[in-house]
Write a protein that holds these residues in place. Structure first.
Motif, PDB file in Angstrom:
ATOM      1  N   ASP A   1      -7.680   0.359  -2.596  1.00 20.20           N
ATOM      2  CA  ASP A   1      -7.173  -0.169  -3.861  1.00 20.20           C
ATOM      3  C   ASP A   1      -7.787   0.496  -5.095  1.00 20.20           C
ATOM      4  O   ASP A   1      -7.107   0.667  -6.100  1.00 20.20           O
ATOM      5  CB  ASP A   1      -7.398  -1.681  -3.923  1.00 20.20           C
ATOM      6  CG  ASP A   1      -6.602  -2.402  -2.851  1.00 20.20           C
ATOM      7  OD1 ASP A   1      -5.577  -1.846  -2.400  1.00 20.20           O
ATOM      8  OD2 ASP A   1      -6.996  -3.511  -2.452  1.00 20.20           O
TER       9      ASP A   1
ATOM     10  N   LYS B   1      -7.447  -2.441  -9.295  1.00 27.55           N
ATOM     11  CA  LYS B   1      -7.298  -1.083  -9.819  1.00 27.55           C
ATOM     12  C   LYS B   1      -7.603  -1.046 -11.322  1.00 27.55           C
ATOM     13  O   LYS B   1      -8.299  -0.174 -11.806  1.00 27.55           O
ATOM     14  CB  LYS B   1      -5.863  -0.613  -9.543  1.00 27.55           C
ATOM     15  CG  LYS B   1      -5.518   0.743 -10.090  1.00 27.55           C
ATOM     16  CD  LYS B   1      -5.912   1.858  -9.145  1.00 27.55           C
ATOM     17  CE  LYS B   1      -5.796   3.207  -9.814  1.00 27.55           C
ATOM     18  NZ  LYS B   1      -6.770   4.172  -9.353  1.00 27.55           N
TER      19      LYS B   1
ATOM     20  N   ASP C   1       0.801  -1.227   0.000  1.00 18.28           N
ATOM     21  CA  ASP C   1       0.000   0.000   0.000  1.00 18.28           C
ATOM     22  C   ASP C   1       0.835   1.279   0.000  1.00 18.28           C
ATOM     23  O   ASP C   1       0.287   2.371   0.132  1.00 18.28           O
ATOM     24  CB  ASP C   1      -0.948   0.004   1.212  1.00 18.28           C
ATOM     25  CG  ASP C   1      -1.996  -1.085   1.100  1.00 18.28           C
ATOM     26  OD1 ASP C   1      -2.345  -1.450  -0.027  1.00 18.28           O
ATOM     27  OD2 ASP C   1      -2.469  -1.574   2.145  1.00 18.28           O
TER      28      ASP C   1
ATOM     29  N   LYS D   1      -3.981  -6.192  -5.940  1.00 17.57           N
ATOM     30  CA  LYS D   1      -4.167  -4.738  -5.923  1.00 17.57           C
ATOM     31  C   LYS D   1      -4.205  -4.186  -7.350  1.00 17.57           C
ATOM     32  O   LYS D   1      -5.036  -3.362  -7.690  1.00 17.57           O
ATOM     33  CB  LYS D   1      -3.033  -4.079  -5.121  1.00 17.57           C
ATOM     34  CG  LYS D   1      -3.314  -2.615  -4.769  1.00 17.57           C
ATOM     35  CD  LYS D   1      -2.213  -2.039  -3.910  1.00 17.57           C
ATOM     36  CE  LYS D   1      -2.438  -0.572  -3.655  1.00 17.57           C
ATOM     37  NZ  LYS D   1      -3.271  -0.297  -2.477  1.00 17.57           N
TER      38      LYS D   1
ATOM     39  N   ARG E   1      -8.859  -8.500   2.409  1.00 18.49           N
ATOM     40  CA  ARG E   1      -8.139  -9.092   1.285  1.00 18.49           C
ATOM     41  C   ARG E   1      -8.093 -10.610   1.394  1.00 18.49           C
ATOM     42  O   ARG E   1      -8.150 -11.311   0.384  1.00 18.49           O
ATOM     43  CB  ARG E   1      -6.724  -8.515   1.217  1.00 18.49           C
ATOM     44  CG  ARG E   1      -6.724  -7.088   0.689  1.00 18.49           C
ATOM     45  CD  ARG E   1      -5.343  -6.495   0.709  1.00 18.49           C
ATOM     46  NE  ARG E   1      -5.330  -5.174   0.090  1.00 18.49           N
ATOM     47  CZ  ARG E   1      -4.483  -4.225   0.432  1.00 18.49           C
ATOM     48  NH1 ARG E   1      -3.584  -4.438   1.392  1.00 18.49           N
ATOM     49  NH2 ARG E   1      -4.529  -3.052  -0.173  1.00 18.49           N
TER      50      ARG E   1
END
Lengths: 88, 204
Positions: free
Chosen positions: B157, A63, A27, A59, B185
Motif C-alpha cells: 500500500d 498511501k 490491489d 489503501k 488489513r
C-alpha cells in the motif's frame, strides 16, 4: 436460458468468490474478467459494496497519510563517503 | 567460485556481471540512491528508531554496493534493495534486539486464515471515520502491527509493489503474500476501529 441467479446455495459460493476477488481488485491484480464479475455482483450486494468501499479507503488513506517522509540529510553523504573509502 | 558461498543474501544469485568502477558509480548513484527515502521509511517502520533505521539503510546500501555484480542494470532496483534491507533486518538487527517470544507467523498462518477467525474479527470501522483520522493515528496503528504483517502493508500500500515483487522480496509464495495481506488489513482495521472508539470518534 435464465442467467445464473443467486439461489441460496449459489449465493454462498458467489460471496466467497467475491471476498477473494475484493483484495485482487483493490490491489490492481485482478483480471478484466474478475473485475467485471465483481462489479456486477457489487451493484446488487450491499456487504460486498461496503467491503470494497472500506478497503479502498484504507489503501488510499495509507498511501496519502503514511508515506513520503525524507531520509536524514547526512545519510546520503555518510553512505557515499563509506563507499569511497579504499577498502570498498 | 568460492566467493559465491559467502553471499549474505540472495544465495540463488551469483555475481553475473563485472562492471567497471565507473559503471558501479553510475548504477549506485542513478539506480540505487533515488530510493533512499523509501528505504529509510521502510527501515524506520521496521525498527521504530531513527538511529537504527539510519544504520540499517547504510548497511543495506553498503551491501548493495559490495554485491553490485549480481544486480542487472535497468531491472527493478527498488525491489532488489528492499529485499536486502528486509534480510539485513531479519539477520542482523532482529537478532541483536532479541525480541522476546517471537511468534512464528508462518506456522500459525493457516489458523489465522480460517473463516472462523474472519468471523471473530469483524470491524465496524466506517469509511468516514477512517478518512477523518490523522496521519499519525494511522501510522501508529500500522507501526504497532507485528513485523510480518506491517511489512506486507508497507510493500503493497505504501510502496506499490505488485504481489509477484513482494513474493520475491519476502521469499514467500504469492499465495502467502495474499493471505498475509488479507490478515494484516483485518488486524489494522480492528486496531483502527478500537482506537476510534476509544477516542470517541463520531460514527465509530
Amino acid at each position: 436460458m435464465e442467467p445464473q441467479k443467486q439461489s441460496p446455495d449459489n449465493l454462498q459460493e458467489v460471496n466467497a468468490k467475491c471476498k477473494e476477488m475484493l483484495q485482487l481488485i483493490i490491489d490492481g491484480e485482478a483480471t478484466e474478467e474478475q473485475r467485471l464479475y465483481f462489479k456486477e455482483h457489487m451493484d446488487e450486494c450491499l456487504p460486498c459494496f461496503k467491503g470494497y468501499e472500506l478497503d479502498a479507503a484504507l489503501k488510499e488513506v495509507l498511501k496519502s497519510k503514511c508515506c513520503g517522509g525524507h531520509a536524514p540529510h547526512d545519510l546520503v553523504d555518510q553512505i557515499k563517503s563509506k563507499i569511497e573509502q579504499p577498502k570498498f | 567460485m568460492f566467493y559465491f558461498y559467502f553471499y549474505p543474501f540472495m544465495t540463488d544469485e551469483a555475481p553475473r556481471y563485472s562492471y567497471s568502477d565507473k559503471e558501479r558509480q553510475t548504477i549506485f548513484n542513478d539506480e540505487f540512491m533515488p530510493h533512499i527515502h523509501a528505504m529509510y521509511n521502510f527501515a524506520y517502520r521496521l525498527t521504530l528508531e531513527r538511529d537504527d533505521a539510519k544504520d540499517l539503510v547504510q548497511d543495506t546500501y553498503l551491501k548493495a554496493y559490495r554485491f553490485i555484480d549480481s544486480f542487472q542494470r535497468g531491472t527493478n532496483a527498488k525491489a532488489w534493495l528492499f529485499r536486502i534491507l528486509k534480510n539485513s533486518f531479519i539477520n542482523d538487527y532482529r537478532k541483536k534486539s532479541k525480541e522476546p517470544n517471537k511468534v512464528d507467523y508462518q506456522e500459525i498462518e493457516s489458523y489465522y486464515n480460517s473463516d472462523e477467525v474472519d468471523r471473530q474479527i469483524t470491524t465496524d470501522l466506517r469509511v468516514e471515520t477512517l478518512k477523518d483520522m490523522m496521519g499519525d493515528e494511522i501510522s501508529n496503528a500500522l507501526n504497532s502491527l507485528d513485523v510480518d504483517f506491517k511489512t506486507v502493508i508497507i510493500l503493497c500500500d505504501l510502496e506499490g509493489f505488485k504481489y509477484e515483487e513482494m513474493a520475491k522480496i519476502l521469499d514467500i509464495p504469492i499465495g502467502t503474500v495474499r493471505s498475509r495481506l488479507h490478515r494484516a488489513r483485518q488486524l489494522l482495521k480492528e486496531k483502527l476501529s478500537t482506537y476510534a472508539k476509544s477516542m470517541g470518534y463520531k460514527n465509530a
